[in-house]
Scaffold this active site. Structure first.
Site, PDB file in Angstrom:
ATOM      1  N   ASP A  99      48.309  88.518  68.394  1.00 10.97           N
ATOM      2  CA  ASP A  99      47.662  87.357  67.769  1.00 10.97           C
ATOM      3  C   ASP A  99      46.428  87.762  66.963  1.00 10.97           C
ATOM      4  OD1 ASP A  99      47.363  84.730  67.141  1.00 10.97           O
ATOM      5  OD2 ASP A  99      46.583  84.095  69.091  1.00 10.97           O
ATOM      6  N   HIS A 120      49.153  89.978  58.430  1.00  9.15           N
ATOM      7  CA  HIS A 120      50.482  90.272  58.981  1.00  9.15           C
ATOM      8  C   HIS A 120      50.918  91.680  58.573  1.00  9.15           C
ATOM      9  CE1 HIS A 120      50.630  86.243  60.355  1.00  9.15           C
ATOM     10  NE2 HIS A 120      50.849  85.686  59.184  1.00  9.15           N
ATOM     11  N   LEU A 159      62.635 104.514  75.286  1.00  3.16           N
ATOM     12  CA  LEU A 159      61.858 103.261  75.326  1.00  3.16           C
ATOM     13  C   LEU A 159      62.777 102.114  74.932  1.00  3.16           C
ATOM     14  CD1 LEU A 159      59.197 101.529  75.309  1.00  3.16           C
ATOM     15  CD2 LEU A 159      59.006 102.100  72.890  1.00  3.16           C
TER      16      LEU A 159
END
Ligand code: IPE
Ligand code: MG
Length: 242
Positions: A14, A31, A125
């Site tokens: 955020d 972004h 991962l």
């Protein structure tokens, strides 16, 4: 203090918009800058030997944003997925995208499919990216699918356990998150993995996502290692027998 590592870290990335606005840049610049943090945190997760990382990239409520910003986010997701998949694959990353896909563009759906198929056998991962995700949606789609199966198989409603129910969630192949991180000083869950975070430890930082770096990730891990997870037990019950 215990030195146990979290197995699964989930992050609400955020503060991109505010990061940009503080620099007198358009929100979308935040972004774009956030992608650098994503790259760095994936690397850090691998370096810490943490096997599961989940990132909340776009929530179902995010469609409410101005069309221009939504459009930018969607093309950034597509571009980044196309650009990074090969490198992720070379690094042993298995990709999983969770969320309602039908509302995404055909091109994005295709890129998701390609990325998941290419990396399906990787095991270093497990990187899960939530796109058009909502925790309530996940619980509802799981319930719907369970009901459909019950309807097909029998007339009597079978007993449903939490473990059985979790098999219908979009996260059925993942352990529940141990550590949740949210950046930018907001203290909310925002419809992320509601069912899955029943016993997750929460960590909040004032830093906006584009400023979140390896050392910030390490600080979150450190804080996690100083938590006592009791799962309803008392502290004394958790002490090792002497
Ligand atoms: C997070 O940054 C990115 C997404 C939700 C896609 P924000 O865009 O929410 O940034 P703020 O909260 O407005 O600063
Ligand atoms: Mg926000």
């Amino acid at each position: 203090m215990n030195d146990k590592l979290p197995k699964h870290v989930a992050i609400v990335m955020d503060g991109n918009g505010r990061w940009a606005q503080q620099r007198l840049l358009p929100r979308v610049a935040g972004h774009k800058a956030g992608v650098t943090s994503v790259r760095e945190i994936i690397k850090a997760t691998i370096e810490h030997d943490i096997p599961y990382l989940t990132l909340f990239a776009f929530g179902q409520e995010n469609w409410r944003r101005p069309a221009e910003e939504v459009g930018f986010l969607m093309s950034l997701l597509l571009k980044t997925l196309k650009l990074e998949t090969k490198r992720l694959h070379e690094n042993g990353v298995k990709l999983l995208i969770i969320g309602e896909r039908k509302q995404l563009s055909n091109e994005l759906q295709a890129a998701i499919h390609t990325a998941e198929q290419l990396t399906i056998n990787n095991s270093r991962l497990q990187l899960t990216i939530a796109i058009n995700y909502s925790g309530q949606w996940d619980i509802l789609q799981a319930t719907q699918r369970w009901c459909e199966e019950v309807q097909q198989q029998s007339s009597a409603v079978p007993i449903l356990t939490a473990e059985m129910f979790a098999q219908y969630l979009s996260t059925s192949t993942l352990p529940d998150p141990d550590l949740f991180i949210r950046t930018s000083g907001e203290h909310r869950i925002s419809n992320f993995m509601l069912w899955q975070m029943a016993y997750t430890e929460f960590y909040f930082t004032e830093k906006c996502w584009p400023d979140f770096r390896k050392n910030d990730f390490a600080a979150a891990i450190d804080a996690f290692q100083n938590r006592e997870r009791r799962y309803g037990f008392t502290s004394a019950q958790l002490l090792p027998a002497t």
